[in-house]
Scaffold this motif. Sequence first.
Motif, PDB file in Angstrom:
ATOM      1  N   MET A 270       3.155  -3.352   7.424  1.00  0.00           N
ATOM      2  CA  MET A 270       1.977  -2.710   7.998  1.00  0.00           C
ATOM      3  C   MET A 270       2.279  -1.985   9.301  1.00  0.00           C
ATOM      4  O   MET A 270       1.581  -1.034   9.657  1.00  0.00           O
ATOM      5  CB  MET A 270       0.896  -3.762   8.252  1.00  0.00           C
ATOM      6  CG  MET A 270       0.319  -4.390   6.996  1.00  0.00           C
ATOM      7  SD  MET A 270      -0.737  -3.259   6.076  1.00  0.00           S
ATOM      8  CE  MET A 270      -2.220  -3.286   7.101  1.00  0.00           C
ATOM      9  N   LEU A 273       3.261   1.806   8.557  1.00  0.00           N
ATOM     10  CA  LEU A 273       2.355   2.080   7.450  1.00  0.00           C
ATOM     11  C   LEU A 273       2.644   3.411   6.768  1.00  0.00           C
ATOM     12  O   LEU A 273       2.525   3.526   5.543  1.00  0.00           O
ATOM     13  CB  LEU A 273       0.902   2.039   7.949  1.00  0.00           C
ATOM     14  CG  LEU A 273      -0.180   1.780   6.906  1.00  0.00           C
ATOM     15  CD1 LEU A 273       0.088   0.481   6.158  1.00  0.00           C
ATOM     16  CD2 LEU A 273      -1.545   1.743   7.571  1.00  0.00           C
ATOM     17  N   TYR A 383      -9.146  -6.711   6.376  1.00  0.00           N
ATOM     18  CA  TYR A 383      -7.690  -6.754   6.243  1.00  0.00           C
ATOM     19  C   TYR A 383      -7.025  -5.772   7.201  1.00  0.00           C
ATOM     20  O   TYR A 383      -6.148  -6.144   7.988  1.00  0.00           O
ATOM     21  CB  TYR A 383      -7.297  -6.446   4.798  1.00  0.00           C
ATOM     22  CG  TYR A 383      -5.811  -6.299   4.588  1.00  0.00           C
ATOM     23  CD1 TYR A 383      -4.973  -7.414   4.637  1.00  0.00           C
ATOM     24  CD2 TYR A 383      -5.243  -5.062   4.332  1.00  0.00           C
ATOM     25  CE1 TYR A 383      -3.612  -7.282   4.440  1.00  0.00           C
ATOM     26  CE2 TYR A 383      -3.885  -4.924   4.134  1.00  0.00           C
ATOM     27  CZ  TYR A 383      -3.069  -6.032   4.187  1.00  0.00           C
ATOM     28  OH  TYR A 383      -1.710  -5.897   3.999  1.00  0.00           O
ATOM     29  N   TYR A 384      -7.439  -4.507   7.145  1.00  0.00           N
ATOM     30  CA  TYR A 384      -6.787  -3.504   7.982  1.00  0.00           C
ATOM     31  C   TYR A 384      -7.039  -3.742   9.464  1.00  0.00           C
ATOM     32  O   TYR A 384      -6.125  -3.632  10.287  1.00  0.00           O
ATOM     33  CB  TYR A 384      -7.232  -2.095   7.581  1.00  0.00           C
ATOM     34  CG  TYR A 384      -6.443  -1.534   6.425  1.00  0.00           C
ATOM     35  CD1 TYR A 384      -5.210  -0.941   6.621  1.00  0.00           C
ATOM     36  CD2 TYR A 384      -6.925  -1.627   5.120  1.00  0.00           C
ATOM     37  CE1 TYR A 384      -4.475  -0.432   5.562  1.00  0.00           C
ATOM     38  CE2 TYR A 384      -6.204  -1.129   4.051  1.00  0.00           C
ATOM     39  CZ  TYR A 384      -4.969  -0.535   4.275  1.00  0.00           C
ATOM     40  OH  TYR A 384      -4.244  -0.048   3.214  1.00  0.00           O
ATOM     41  N   HIS A 385      -8.282  -4.087   9.819  1.00  0.00           N
ATOM     42  CA  HIS A 385      -8.552  -4.258  11.241  1.00  0.00           C
ATOM     43  C   HIS A 385      -7.854  -5.492  11.791  1.00  0.00           C
ATOM     44  O   HIS A 385      -7.321  -5.477  12.904  1.00  0.00           O
ATOM     45  CB  HIS A 385     -10.052  -4.336  11.524  1.00  0.00           C
ATOM     46  CG  HIS A 385     -10.361  -4.197  12.981  1.00  0.00           C
ATOM     47  ND1 HIS A 385     -10.289  -5.260  13.867  1.00  0.00           N
ATOM     48  CD2 HIS A 385     -10.690  -3.112  13.725  1.00  0.00           C
ATOM     49  CE1 HIS A 385     -10.579  -4.843  15.074  1.00  0.00           C
ATOM     50  NE2 HIS A 385     -10.835  -3.541  15.020  1.00  0.00           N
ATOM     51  N   GLN A 387      -5.097  -6.787  10.775  1.00  0.00           N
ATOM     52  CA  GLN A 387      -3.648  -6.628  10.788  1.00  0.00           C
ATOM     53  C   GLN A 387      -3.171  -5.602  11.813  1.00  0.00           C
ATOM     54  O   GLN A 387      -2.187  -5.833  12.514  1.00  0.00           O
ATOM     55  CB  GLN A 387      -3.158  -6.230   9.397  1.00  0.00           C
ATOM     56  CG  GLN A 387      -3.405  -7.283   8.324  1.00  0.00           C
ATOM     57  CD  GLN A 387      -2.750  -8.609   8.638  1.00  0.00           C
ATOM     58  OE1 GLN A 387      -1.562  -8.793   8.454  1.00  0.00           O
ATOM     59  NE2 GLN A 387      -3.528  -9.551   9.159  1.00  0.00           N
ATOM     60  N   ALA A 394      -7.653   2.319   6.066  1.00  0.00           N
ATOM     61  CA  ALA A 394      -8.476   1.807   4.975  1.00  0.00           C
ATOM     62  C   ALA A 394      -9.337   2.914   4.376  1.00  0.00           C
ATOM     63  O   ALA A 394      -9.539   2.988   3.158  1.00  0.00           O
ATOM     64  CB  ALA A 394      -9.368   0.675   5.485  1.00  0.00           C
ATOM     65  N   TYR A 397      -6.790   5.917   2.717  1.00  0.00           N
ATOM     66  CA  TYR A 397      -5.708   5.579   1.786  1.00  0.00           C
ATOM     67  C   TYR A 397      -5.608   6.572   0.619  1.00  0.00           C
ATOM     68  O   TYR A 397      -4.507   7.066   0.327  1.00  0.00           O
ATOM     69  CB  TYR A 397      -5.876   4.151   1.270  1.00  0.00           C
ATOM     70  CG  TYR A 397      -4.784   3.700   0.334  1.00  0.00           C
ATOM     71  CD1 TYR A 397      -3.612   3.140   0.808  1.00  0.00           C
ATOM     72  CD2 TYR A 397      -4.921   3.846  -1.051  1.00  0.00           C
ATOM     73  CE1 TYR A 397      -2.601   2.741  -0.048  1.00  0.00           C
ATOM     74  CE2 TYR A 397      -3.921   3.454  -1.923  1.00  0.00           C
ATOM     75  CZ  TYR A 397      -2.766   2.897  -1.415  1.00  0.00           C
ATOM     76  OH  TYR A 397      -1.762   2.505  -2.274  1.00  0.00           O
TER      77      TYR A 397
END
Length: 430
Positions: A270, A273, A383-385, A387, A394, A397
């Motif tokens: 991540m 990315l 998940y994205y925030h 990580q 998000a 993508y």
Amino acid sequence: MTSTLLTTPPLNAPTIKTLPNGLTIVAEQMPVEAVNLNLWINVGSAIESDEINGMAHFLEHMVFKGTRRIKSGEFERLIEERGAITNAATSHDYTHYYITTAPKDFAELVPLQLDVVLNPTIPDDAFERERLVVLEEIRRSEDNPRRRIFRRAFETTFNYLPYRRQVLGPTSVIEQLQPHQMRDFHTQWYQPNAITAVAVGNLPVEQLIEIVSEGFTQEQPFIPNNPKSQIQNPKSPPPEPPFKEIIRQEYVDTTLQQARLIMVWRVPGMRQLESTYSLDVLAAILGQGRMSRLVRDLREERQLVTHIGVSNMTQLIQGVFYVFAQLPTENIAVVEAAIIQHIRRLQDELVAEADITRIRTQVANRFIFGNEKPSDRTSLYGYYHSQIGDLAPALNYPAHIQAVDAIDIQIAAQNYLSTDAYGIVTVKPD
């Protein structure tokens, strides 16, 4: 601080609000008769030392064992009475707790969800009872062939990163953990600046934010800088270098009917990315769907395998490019050689534009179709925030995937999928 993120064209339009205590709330209204709240805590087994490996998962169990205001089992009873759903999950990089309710019940049930997550009492007697439950879960995991094979693959992939360890932890560690250690762990890690609260469903955004904000304010669960409860925040290790040679591990598992073949490469995670999008497309080209190269060649045409698939597993520190096959033992060598031949072809030849267009659409649409429900959206945003502290990836993508071209795919295959250095695990039935 409040902002609204938009894509062009807009796929989603979540609103982000950061409270003075550091908590981030992400909210979005969806015209479905449900609301999902997902609390993402930026802590998983990867931050544990070996001495407490399994603590984050064990704590996930103990969160539901009561608070000063809610007796053990009462939360689940109140949830079931209203037809709501609640559950939780722990991984290497995060823990999250989620609840789905009818819109009319959201304001009443959210404070309960927050109370159990933020204020668990972790009583000694419940701790001892739940220890037995966790030990049984570990035993079942060890008895599961699929999980055993996955564990061996990750132990082969990583030499020192915590991803080589199990999220559940080993029996020897769980047997020694003490309630006071868990209370300290909770105090250290369940802090507002480590939590992303995501609410998506059929209530106005302002109302979603208000309900969650008030719930956190009322709970006042945090005791920052408590010297008796501080655990040193470990530094995140760097990614491991690429394999320098072919690392082979062979096992026998008499519970299997057919052999398993797993090939792994260390790839960006991540924190890199931009490098992951081409690998996502590469994984689809090689082994996702009946039209993919490995499936068509090795399963459909040559019938050398009964199953084959490819995943690009993107974790926080480092990812894993993962090829998995189920096959007769006598086909292992020829299948390994064929997989390497397909990778070399991707390194030497550009993928045809027609194939890229099909694959890009497949990957992007799979992502879009997988984020249609409120619970899907809260998982995506959380998940994205949690990580990387950013929602833009998000939302964007599909656009990133559509931008991948033949040169990007070739470079990714050349840079990350060495045909002379990788990990390979074979598990034979006898």
